[in-house]
Scaffold this motif. Structure first.
Motif, short mmCIF file in Angstrom:
data_model
loop_
_atom_site.label_atom_id
_atom_site.label_comp_id
_atom_site.label_asym_id
_atom_site.label_seq_id
_atom_site.Cartn_x
_atom_site.Cartn_y
_atom_site.Cartn_z
N CYS A 362 0.84 -1.19 0.00
CA CYS A 362 0.00 0.00 0.00
C CYS A 362 0.88 1.25 0.00
O CYS A 362 1.72 1.42 0.89
N PRO A 363 0.72 2.15 -0.96
CA PRO A 363 1.57 3.35 -1.00
C PRO A 363 1.21 4.39 0.05
O PRO A 363 1.94 5.38 0.20
N ILE A 364 0.11 4.20 0.78
CA ILE A 364 -0.30 5.16 1.82
C ILE A 364 0.14 4.69 3.19
O ILE A 364 0.73 5.44 3.97
N HIS A 365 -0.11 3.39 3.49
CA HIS A 365 0.18 2.88 4.82
C HIS A 365 1.39 1.95 4.85
O HIS A 365 1.81 1.53 5.93
N PHE A 366 1.95 1.58 3.68
CA PHE A 366 3.15 0.76 3.59
C PHE A 366 2.95 -0.60 4.27
O PHE A 366 3.81 -1.07 5.01
N VAL A 367 1.83 -1.23 4.02
CA VAL A 367 1.57 -2.58 4.51
C VAL A 367 1.29 -3.47 3.29
O VAL A 367 0.89 -2.97 2.22
N LYS A 368 1.47 -4.75 3.47
CA LYS A 368 1.28 -5.69 2.37
C LYS A 368 -0.20 -5.79 2.02
O LYS A 368 -1.06 -5.95 2.88
N LEU A 369 -0.51 -5.71 0.72
CA LEU A 369 -1.89 -5.75 0.25
C LEU A 369 -2.38 -7.19 0.14
O LEU A 369 -1.59 -8.12 -0.07
N GLU A 370 -3.68 -7.35 0.26
CA GLU A 370 -4.31 -8.67 0.19
C GLU A 370 -5.07 -8.81 -1.12
O GLU A 370 -5.55 -7.83 -1.69
N SER A 371 -5.21 -10.05 -1.55
CA SER A 371 -5.86 -10.33 -2.83
C SER A 371 -7.37 -10.19 -2.72
O SER A 371 -7.96 -10.35 -1.66
#
Length: 487
Positions: A362-371
């Protein structure tokens, strides 16, 4: 130095047309004879070939300019070297190459280079043809004058060798301009990601971003995100169907007595039909369109480090032949090369960053995105959807910033490190309390309905206030585009 070739048509009379045809025929005969000798006897050096053939052709063609004779021998040497290289790779099976057409090369001694380069507005040139020099008038156009203006300003130079070529019974002079790379102040930051049918672009306009508008709240400066349609995948699928139809139509003409067929793709008839499809020309046109769009203004251009052959790494786990073919047809390196070349000409600076997980964070929160059910749309654990293409270009821009907090976690910017080995570990250089503080700050200031991740707008923001700040219609349009970007 950058090189640009510009073709200008000749004003040809009947007498001049006959002379040019005569010179072309003589030039072509020399090239063919020298190429055959060079390949059969394995003599590829231009100096040795000139020593063997120069005096012979000077006696055989006394009215031909000596510089044209030398250039014909050198061109034959280049063709022979290229043919021998192709034969070593197993791509050529004939005893020697068939030279069907040539381009006449006039050195500065064979045409009036000095007078031409010294003129403010050249409209004609002189060529050394059979029996002496002839004046040739030019049909100059806008593109030639654009580069000629750069010569007058000292930003470019004209190569001394003039190339004359015949195409569709018309004669053209090809001028080669050597351009000096421009040095300009960047006006925007552009990140792009190449996909099968689109190119995702993230653009930040520096004059409006660093102005008074963002001073109210720099945290929510949102880039302009958009797509450029290329349809390389659809183009490959379409031409594959056309080629298969051609093969099925030609198969009955190449049937063997045992019921099998000759490989139609190796036949001359098949190549003749495929040549008319203009598939390569369509791809080149789209590549140039992308390069022109991304380099309209001086910018910092960011893209991924793809390696020497990105298609091979992409099709390793792909089982479908059709999808493998479409991926192989996407011109990744050609797009990069065209953008870099055009960037140097217009004063832009290209940069490459790591391709690791650009579209998975995520470019806002810098966490891994889910499918999710949609391959292009991913879910952030903090409650919003993200387009993976727009996330990729935004994360590329993050990686370029040396202050990015991502350098302290598994998302290290060093390309040579083993990414998966350090994925769940933190950087030992930065203390753990500092990381806890950064995490708390990011969690507190995350995007919400009260604090949306869009460009902050002051009150009032009417048309006249924008004009007072140095804008007008253009500034209003730019701000409206930047506020409309989505992730």
């Amino acid at each position: 130095m950058l090189r640009r070739a510009v073709a200008v048509e000749f004003e040809v009379t009947k007498e001049l047309n006959k002379l040019l045809y005569s010179v072309e025929t003589t030039y072509l005969n020399i090239v063919r004879e020298v190429v055959e000798y060079a390949v059969v006897n394995n003599v590829l050096s231009a100096t040795q070939l000139q020593r063997l053939f120069y005096h012979r052709y000077r006696q055989e063609y006394p009215s031909l300019n000596s510089q044209l004779t030398i250039q014909a021998i050198r061109q034959a040497s280049e063709i022979a070297k290229s043919f021998m290289e192709e034969r070593r790779k197993g791509l050529a099976y004939k005893p020697y190459p068939e030279v069907r057409s040539v381009s006449l090369r006039f050195t500065e001694k064979a045409w009036n280079y000095g007078k031409f380069i010294g003129s403010t507005a050249p409209v004609r040139l002189e060529l050394s043809l059979l029996g002496g020099r002839r004046v040739v008038w030019l049909r100059l156009h806008k593109r030639f004058w654009q580069y000629w203006w750069r010569i007058l300003n000292g930003e470019a130079e004209l190569a001394s060798t003039l190339i004359v070529k015949r195409r569709a019974n018309k004669w053209y002079a090809i001028f080669v301009f050597e351009l000096k790379p421009r040095v300009e102040e960047p006006e925007s930051i552009v990140a792009f990601d190449i996909n099968e049918n689109t190119v995702a672009v993230g653009k930040i306009d520096l004059p409006s971003t660093v102005g008074k508008v963002v001073d109210w709240n720099r945290q929510y400066a949102t880039p302009q995100l958009y797509m450029i349609r290329t349809d390389f995948g659809r183009l490959a699928r379409r031409y594959e169907r056309v080629r298969n139809a051609i093969i099925e139509r030609l198969k009955p003409h190449f049937a063997l007595p045992n019921g099998k067929y000759v490989n139609v793709t190796n036949t001359r008839e098949y190549r003749k039909f495929v040549k008319r499809l203009r598939e390569r020309d369509r791809k080149v046109g789209r590549v140039r369109q992308i390069a022109n769009e991304l380099t309209k203004t001086p910018a910092i251009i960011i893209t991924e480090e793809l390696g020497d052959n990105p298609q091979e790494s992409m099709i390793e786990d792909v089982g479908k032949d059709e999808l493998r073919h479409r991926i192989k047809q996407i011109p990744f390196k050609n797009i990069e090369k065209a953008i870099e070349d055009k960037a140097l000409e217009r004063g832009s600076k290209p940069f490459r960053v790591s391709s690791y997980r650009n579209s998975r964070v995520c470019p806002i929160h810098f966490v891994k995105l889910e499918s999710t059910n949609d391959w292009h749309i991913l879910q952030c654990p903090l409650g919003h959807l993200v387009d993976r293409d727009y996330a990729s270009v935004t994360n590329m821009a993050w990686k370029l910033t040396p202050e990015s907090w991502t350098k302290s976690v598994w998302w290290n910017m060093k390309r040579e490190m083993n990414w998966r080995k350090h994925e769940d570990k933190s950087n030992p250089i930065i203390p753990h309390p500092i990381m806890q503080y950064i995490h708390a700050v990011l969690k507190t200031f995350k995007a919400s309905e009260e604090s949306p991740a869009v460009l902050a707008r002051g009150n009032p923001m009417n048309h006249h206030r924008i004009q007072n700040e140095g804008g007008g219609e253009e500034t209003s349009h730019t701000l409206s585009r930047q506020g409309g970007g989505q992730l």
